[in-house]
Scaffold this active site. Sequence first.
Site, PDB file in Angstrom:
ATOM      1  N   LYS A 185       2.325   9.655   8.694  1.00 14.11           N
ATOM      2  CA  LYS A 185       1.523   9.237   9.860  1.00 14.11           C
ATOM      3  C   LYS A 185       2.018   9.742  11.226  1.00 14.11           C
ATOM      4  O   LYS A 185       1.584  10.783  11.665  1.00 14.11           O
ATOM      5  CB  LYS A 185       1.355   7.721   9.840  1.00 14.11           C
ATOM      6  CG  LYS A 185       0.509   7.267   8.636  1.00 14.11           C
ATOM      7  CD  LYS A 185      -0.122   5.925   8.833  1.00 14.11           C
ATOM      8  CE  LYS A 185      -1.227   5.658   7.826  1.00 14.11           C
ATOM      9  NZ  LYS A 185      -0.781   5.179   6.521  1.00 14.11           N
TER      10      LYS A 185
ATOM     11  N   ASP B 112       9.166   2.588   2.090  1.00 13.97           N
ATOM     12  CA  ASP B 112       7.976   3.305   2.507  1.00 13.97           C
ATOM     13  C   ASP B 112       7.778   3.037   4.001  1.00 13.97           C
ATOM     14  O   ASP B 112       7.295   1.974   4.394  1.00 13.97           O
ATOM     15  CB  ASP B 112       6.765   2.842   1.685  1.00 13.97           C
ATOM     16  CG  ASP B 112       5.467   3.538   2.108  1.00 13.97           C
ATOM     17  OD1 ASP B 112       5.429   4.119   3.214  1.00 13.97           O
ATOM     18  OD2 ASP B 112       4.492   3.492   1.341  1.00 13.97           O
TER      19      ASP B 112
ATOM     20  N   PHE C  69       0.853  -1.188   0.000  1.00 21.85           N
ATOM     21  CA  PHE C  69       0.000   0.000   0.000  1.00 21.85           C
ATOM     22  C   PHE C  69       0.888   1.236   0.000  1.00 21.85           C
ATOM     23  O   PHE C  69       1.726   1.405   0.885  1.00 21.85           O
ATOM     24  CB  PHE C  69      -0.950   0.045   1.207  1.00 21.85           C
ATOM     25  CG  PHE C  69      -1.868   1.237   1.142  1.00 21.85           C
ATOM     26  CD1 PHE C  69      -2.996   1.215   0.335  1.00 21.85           C
ATOM     27  CD2 PHE C  69      -1.575   2.400   1.834  1.00 21.85           C
ATOM     28  CE1 PHE C  69      -3.824   2.326   0.229  1.00 21.85           C
ATOM     29  CE2 PHE C  69      -2.400   3.523   1.731  1.00 21.85           C
ATOM     30  CZ  PHE C  69      -3.527   3.477   0.927  1.00 21.85           C
TER      31      PHE C  69
END
Length: 394
Positions: free
Chosen positions: A245, A216, A129
């Site tokens: 995040k 990532d 993702f």
Amino acid sequence: MTGQHLMNTYGRLPVAFTHGKGAWLYDEAGKQYLDAVSGVAVCGLGHAHPAVTQAICEQAARVMHTSNLYRIPAQETLGERLCQISGMDRVFFSNSGAEANEAAIKLARLHGKHKGIELPTVIVMENAFHGRTIATLTATGNRKVQAGFEPLVQGFARARFNDIQAVESILRNNKNIVAVMVEPVQGEGGLASLDDQYLPLLRALCDKHDLLMILDEIQTGNGRTGTYFAYQQSGIKPDVVTTAKGLGNGFPIGACLAQGKAAALFQPGSHGSTYGGNPLGCFVAEAVVKTLVEEKLPENAAKMGQYLRNGFAEALANCDQVVDIRGKGLMLGIELKTECSAIVAQALEAQILINVTAGNVIRLLPPLTINKSEADQIIERVSALIFAYSASSQ
Ligand SMILES: *Cc1c(COP(=O)(O)O)cnc(C)c1O
């Protein structure tokens, strides 16, 4: 009040929170919930952390935004701190994770162009993702994320996750590969981790073929897996690492960090963002990062993560619905035999917030600040839910 004027992008649970403190949230009726999601791995410091609140108030009272036409001291300070922590040389600040990945993909393409490759191609992983923009949804290894949004963009090749031979095999057959992009732990993809030897092997392959190694760490970064960045457990450094995040604890900010030749690719005009790296975001993120490090929260994530995994292993030992308990630090997955998204609403009833990903994996992402008593409550409540679910599905 209804949400009928909101685009229908989320199946929302019927609850709204008015305030929080640490690992706890309170709804409109004053009911208290134990938060084992942290706004999807965002609120590492928990809710209403005084250092974050103070930073927002202080900087908002001074200046929030000036644009990247001018120097931004808070951006320089945060950049220096993140480079010190990560071993990277330079940072580009964005407003989100997807945008940080867009910057990384642009770096990969520039790297290829400099080598004379006309169709630069990035190897990405199954079940990955990377975001919801057109390029990052193409990089994402989930048809549900892509369906309806074709044409996808060119320049991506797909390898099996955690399979270094799959990368080697693509390299043998495709001369356009310029980079490999991978998550150390697949957060949305079901909490699969890379084996210990994978990143060192990938590092060697990237060196041999002059590829950018892009990690990532949008979800795994900022202490979540037990070190500030997950790759710091493997003794290598990537060329590019993205994060978001947990970086702002709820204030929207992302970062694309790079070292060596990758750090020198962007020049004035290559990339930009109006909000990215603005004084408010950077001052807040600086307070977040400083607090994470000073309060040794990556270490607490490692310790409490192990405590939770052990606790769940014990509590769920006799539950035959449970296939696997996995993850790193405070990024935990409990895989069940069958689809279990209904358990999220049952958990809400039991006043604990959890998440299900990949259909049958319960994902727990509590704040990095949790103590043993809170961890015990997570184990107790989630185990009870799993036993109840298991009994009802027989
Ligand atoms: C959340 C996430 C993204 C996307 O971040 P946004 O801020 O939602 O754009 C990308 N990659 C990973 C691994 C993520 O967990």
